[in-house]
Design an enzyme around this catalytic site. Structure first.
Site, mmCIF file in Angstrom:
data_model
loop_
_atom_site.group_PDB
_atom_site.id
_atom_site.type_symbol
_atom_site.label_atom_id
_atom_site.label_comp_id
_atom_site.label_asym_id
_atom_site.label_seq_id
_atom_site.Cartn_x
_atom_site.Cartn_y
_atom_site.Cartn_z
ATOM 1 N N ASP A 16 28.895 64.297 34.460
ATOM 2 C CA ASP A 16 27.511 63.826 34.643
ATOM 3 C C ASP A 16 27.087 64.119 36.078
ATOM 4 O O ASP A 16 27.931 64.365 36.951
ATOM 5 C CB ASP A 16 27.384 62.321 34.360
ATOM 6 C CG ASP A 16 25.934 61.840 34.478
ATOM 7 O OD1 ASP A 16 25.025 62.560 34.025
ATOM 8 O OD2 ASP A 16 25.696 60.761 35.052
ATOM 9 N N SER A 17 25.778 64.085 36.308
ATOM 10 C CA SER A 17 25.279 64.274 37.666
ATOM 11 C C SER A 17 25.736 63.127 38.568
ATOM 12 O O SER A 17 25.732 63.269 39.787
ATOM 13 C CB SER A 17 23.753 64.300 37.651
ATOM 14 O OG SER A 17 23.270 63.072 37.146
ATOM 15 N N CYS A 79 25.408 64.113 30.103
ATOM 16 C CA CYS A 79 24.187 64.151 30.907
ATOM 17 C C CYS A 79 23.123 64.829 30.050
ATOM 18 O O CYS A 79 23.279 66.011 29.691
ATOM 19 C CB CYS A 79 24.456 64.960 32.172
ATOM 20 S SG CYS A 79 22.999 65.215 33.202
ATOM 21 N N GLU A 171 21.875 55.123 41.303
ATOM 22 C CA GLU A 171 22.846 55.789 42.196
ATOM 23 C C GLU A 171 22.945 55.044 43.536
ATOM 24 O O GLU A 171 23.984 55.033 44.163
ATOM 25 C CB GLU A 171 22.448 57.252 42.439
ATOM 26 C CG GLU A 171 22.637 58.165 41.233
ATOM 27 C CD GLU A 171 24.111 58.434 40.893
ATOM 28 O OE1 GLU A 171 24.898 58.690 41.811
ATOM 29 O OE2 GLU A 171 24.451 58.375 39.698
ATOM 30 N N CYS A 203 19.007 59.205 28.605
ATOM 31 C CA CYS A 203 19.659 59.515 29.885
ATOM 32 C C CYS A 203 20.866 58.594 29.941
ATOM 33 O O CYS A 203 20.733 57.384 29.686
ATOM 34 C CB CYS A 203 18.716 59.226 31.045
ATOM 35 S SG CYS A 203 19.532 59.233 32.658
ATOM 36 N N HIS A 205 22.429 57.334 32.277
ATOM 37 C CA HIS A 205 22.356 56.233 33.243
ATOM 38 C C HIS A 205 21.693 54.987 32.622
ATOM 39 O O HIS A 205 21.938 53.877 33.081
ATOM 40 C CB HIS A 205 21.518 56.629 34.466
ATOM 41 C CG HIS A 205 22.234 57.484 35.471
ATOM 42 N ND1 HIS A 205 22.587 58.783 35.225
ATOM 43 C CD2 HIS A 205 22.652 57.214 36.749
ATOM 44 C CE1 HIS A 205 23.179 59.283 36.313
ATOM 45 N NE2 HIS A 205 23.230 58.355 37.243
HETATM 46 N N1 DGL Z 1 22.676 60.857 33.410
HETATM 47 C C1 DGL Z 1 21.841 62.010 33.485
HETATM 48 C C2 DGL Z 1 21.124 62.199 32.161
HETATM 49 O O1 DGL Z 1 21.663 61.779 31.146
HETATM 50 C C3 DGL Z 1 21.034 61.879 34.676
HETATM 51 C C4 DGL Z 1 20.237 62.568 35.261
HETATM 52 C C5 DGL Z 1 19.827 62.797 36.650
HETATM 53 O O2 DGL Z 1 20.701 63.069 37.466
HETATM 54 O O3 DGL Z 1 18.619 62.756 36.886
HETATM 55 O O4 DGL Z 1 20.073 62.786 32.065
#
Ligand code: DGL
Length: 279
Positions: A16-17, A79, A171, A203, A205
């Protein structure tokens, strides 16, 4: 489990990011307790949701290569932004035949449209007609969700809300700001679609804010999130493709960010101790 051909430990990679993929990691680790998982959070470059598709493609490829180097022949993009903006291009042009990169979109849409895995029959009417989608600006802009849905269902009205700022607040560990932003994004959505029947947290998150979403939407709205759906679908995949499962015992957490800071935020949100190391 037998070791793979090279005798190298082979775990499954979860990317993931940033911290969001941990919601998926928790569910897959519970569902598959014998499989070692290597988690990669690209926290130094989060959020991805405001980046261009080229940028997301390049960052995601670099992260996946790092997971391949850990012996993870199968990598899950936990992600939605990367799954929506980069996965198809990666699969079409970049992933070699002995590796797999899978996304998190399709299991969710199969659940929403009441389909079994791999049911490719023509689109049909489904129970839900009004669906609210909450996702990052890049995921919303890609229209990948609507495209995948249109392959499977007809007559579903989707209203998408780009939730700017929520990933950043998470974050940074600012739960109060994340909650306030969730409430305001739900209000904007409801001005355009007053009575959604279902809401998709598009998302990874956002399940960290699931209570805030459910409260703002009200008890009558069914909230779909990906973690358990992805866990079921991965268990099913590994059963059909056992060659992607190896003998590795090393689960670990890698980050491009500051390991101490990221460990702290991960522990705060997941409410269990998590130790990241530098990627
Ligand atoms: N968790 C990522 C997603 O599912 C996050 C995105 C992001 O870094 O903006 O889209």
């Amino acid at each position: 489990m037998a070791p793979d051909k090279g005798g190298q430990a082979m775990a499954v990679g979860i990317f993931d990011s940033g911290l969001g993929g941990l919601t998926v990691l928790d569910a897959v680790a519970r569902r598959l307790p014998d499989v070692p998982f290597v988690y990669f959070g690209d926290n130094a470059h989060a959020p991805y949701g405001v980046r261009t598709p080229d940028d997301i493609f390049n960052l995601t490829c670099a992260a996946v290569e790092r997971l391949w180097a850990e012996g993870c022949d199968l990598v899950i993009l936990a992600c939605n932004t990367a799954s929506a903006a980069a996965l198809k291009r990666m699969q079409d042009t970049w992933v070699p035949p002995n590796k797999r990169v899978l996304g998190v979109f399709v299991p969710l849409i199969e659940a929403l449209t009441e389909r079994q895995w791999g049911d490719n029959s023509p689109p049909r009417e489904v129970a839900v007609k009004h669906v609210a989608l909450f996702a990052t600006p890049a995921t919303v802009a890609s229209r990948a969700f609507q495209r995948e849905l249109a392959f499977r269902a007809i007559g579903v009205d989707v209203e998408a809300q780009p939730c700017a700022g929520v990933v950043d607040a998470i974050e940074q560990g600012d739960e109060l700001l994340a909650e306030a932003l969730v409430r305001s994004h739900v209000e904007s959505l409801k001005r355009r679609m007053p009575h959604p029947e279902a809401a998709i947290l598009g998302c990874t998150h956002y399940p960290l804010m699931q209570r805030a979403f459910q409260e703002a939407l009200g008890p009558g709205v069914k909230v779909f999130s990906q973690a358990n759906l992805v866990a079921e679908s991965l268990a099913d995949y590994l059963q059909r493709r056992p060659e992607f499962r190896g003998a590795g015992t090393q689960s670990k957490f890698l980050t491009t960010g500051d390991p101490a800071y990221v460990s702290d935020k991960a522990t705060q949100f997941l409410r269990r101790p998590i130790r990241f190391e530098a990627a």
